[in-house]
Design a protein around this motif. Structure first.
Motif, PDB file in Angstrom:
ATOM      1  N   GLN A  25       4.508  29.244  10.444  1.00 50.95           N
ATOM      2  CA  GLN A  25       4.000  28.904  11.762  1.00 50.95           C
ATOM      3  C   GLN A  25       3.548  30.153  12.509  1.00 50.95           C
ATOM      4  OE1 GLN A  25       6.517  26.241  13.988  1.00 50.95           O
ATOM      5  NE2 GLN A  25       6.808  24.876  12.244  1.00 50.95           N
ATOM      6  N   ASN A  26       4.256  31.253  12.340  1.00 51.14           N
ATOM      7  CA  ASN A  26       3.849  32.513  12.970  1.00 51.14           C
ATOM      8  C   ASN A  26       2.508  32.991  12.433  1.00 51.14           C
ATOM      9  OD1 ASN A  26       5.971  32.922  14.794  1.00 51.14           O
ATOM     10  ND2 ASN A  26       7.261  33.857  13.225  1.00 51.14           N
ATOM     11  N   ALA A  29      -0.235  30.804  13.867  1.00 51.08           N
ATOM     12  CA  ALA A  29      -0.454  31.124  15.278  1.00 51.08           C
ATOM     13  C   ALA A  29      -1.315  32.381  15.420  1.00 51.08           C
ATOM     14  CB  ALA A  29       0.884  31.307  15.983  1.00 51.08           C
ATOM     15  N   LYS A  30      -0.991  33.412  14.660  1.00 56.74           N
ATOM     16  CA  LYS A  30      -1.769  34.655  14.716  1.00 56.74           C
ATOM     17  C   LYS A  30      -3.194  34.426  14.245  1.00 56.74           C
ATOM     18  CE  LYS A  30       2.123  37.782  14.242  1.00 56.74           C
ATOM     19  NZ  LYS A  30       2.855  38.706  13.386  1.00 56.74           N
ATOM     20  N   GLY A  33      -4.979  32.292  16.895  1.00 56.85           N
ATOM     21  CA  GLY A  33      -4.932  32.789  18.262  1.00 56.85           C
ATOM     22  C   GLY A  33      -4.273  31.826  19.233  1.00 56.85           C
ATOM     23  N   ILE A  34      -3.230  31.132  18.737  1.00 57.92           N
ATOM     24  CA  ILE A  34      -2.484  30.196  19.570  1.00 57.92           C
ATOM     25  C   ILE A  34      -1.000  30.561  19.475  1.00 57.92           C
ATOM     26  CG2 ILE A  34      -4.182  28.329  19.381  1.00 57.92           C
ATOM     27  CD1 ILE A  34      -2.460  27.035  17.231  1.00 57.92           C
ATOM     28  N   SER A  35      -0.185  29.943  20.301  1.00 58.88           N
ATOM     29  CA  SER A  35       1.243  30.256  20.272  1.00 58.88           C
ATOM     30  C   SER A  35       1.933  29.555  19.107  1.00 58.88           C
ATOM     31  CB  SER A  35       1.910  29.835  21.586  1.00 58.88           C
ATOM     32  OG  SER A  35       1.942  28.426  21.694  1.00 58.88           O
ATOM     33  N   ARG A  36       3.069  30.114  18.671  1.00 59.22           N
ATOM     34  CA  ARG A  36       3.849  29.497  17.606  1.00 59.22           C
ATOM     35  C   ARG A  36       4.398  28.143  18.041  1.00 59.22           C
ATOM     36  NH1 ARG A  36       7.800  27.026  16.542  1.00 59.22           N
ATOM     37  NH2 ARG A  36       9.016  28.186  18.045  1.00 59.22           N
ATOM     38  N   PRO A  37       4.868  28.003  19.303  1.00 49.04           N
ATOM     39  CA  PRO A  37       5.307  26.670  19.731  1.00 49.04           C
ATOM     40  C   PRO A  37       4.187  25.625  19.679  1.00 49.04           C
ATOM     41  CG  PRO A  37       6.236  28.331  21.168  1.00 49.04           C
ATOM     42  CD  PRO A  37       5.243  29.032  20.284  1.00 49.04           C
ATOM     43  N   LEU A  38       2.943  26.023  19.964  1.00 41.77           N
ATOM     44  CA  LEU A  38       1.837  25.075  19.875  1.00 41.77           C
ATOM     45  C   LEU A  38       1.610  24.649  18.427  1.00 41.77           C
ATOM     46  CD1 LEU A  38      -0.407  23.401  21.100  1.00 41.77           C
ATOM     47  CD2 LEU A  38      -1.881  25.439  21.047  1.00 41.77           C
ATOM     48  N   SER A  40       3.933  24.337  16.176  1.00 40.64           N
ATOM     49  CA  SER A  40       4.997  23.372  15.928  1.00 40.64           C
ATOM     50  C   SER A  40       4.662  22.014  16.535  1.00 40.64           C
ATOM     51  CB  SER A  40       6.312  23.894  16.507  1.00 40.64           C
ATOM     52  OG  SER A  40       7.341  22.963  16.314  1.00 40.64           O
TER      53      SER A  40
END
Length: 76
Positions: A25-26, A29-30, A33-38, A40
């Motif tokens: 997920q990390n 996200a990278k 360009g979005i957050s890891r919680p997004l 998930s």
């Protein structure tokens, strides 16, 4: 607000990276360009609305592994 078709496209993209490319997920996200919680949240929504389905084929999988000699007792 993001249009529904774009949200589905994003869910599919995240699900492919996670389930088919085995990215964390990390990493996703990278990359996006979005957050890891997004990430998930998108994976959870993808399962909830049927974009992703998970099937466990225990009996069939064990037969294939046994036939290939994968499950030999005492073998490490």
């Amino acid at each position: 607000m993001i249009p529904p078709e774009k949200k589905i496209e994003r869910m599919v993209n995240v699900a492919r990276l996670y389930y088919e490319e085995n990215m964390t997920q990390n990493e996703i996200a990278k990359k996006l360009g979005i957050s890891r919680p997004l990430v998930s949240i998108l994976l959870t929504e993808a399962r909830a609305c049927g974009v992703v389905t998970i099937t466990i084929n225990q009996a069939e999988g064990l037969c294939v592994l046994a036939a290939d000699g994968f499950c030999r007792k005492g073998k490490k």
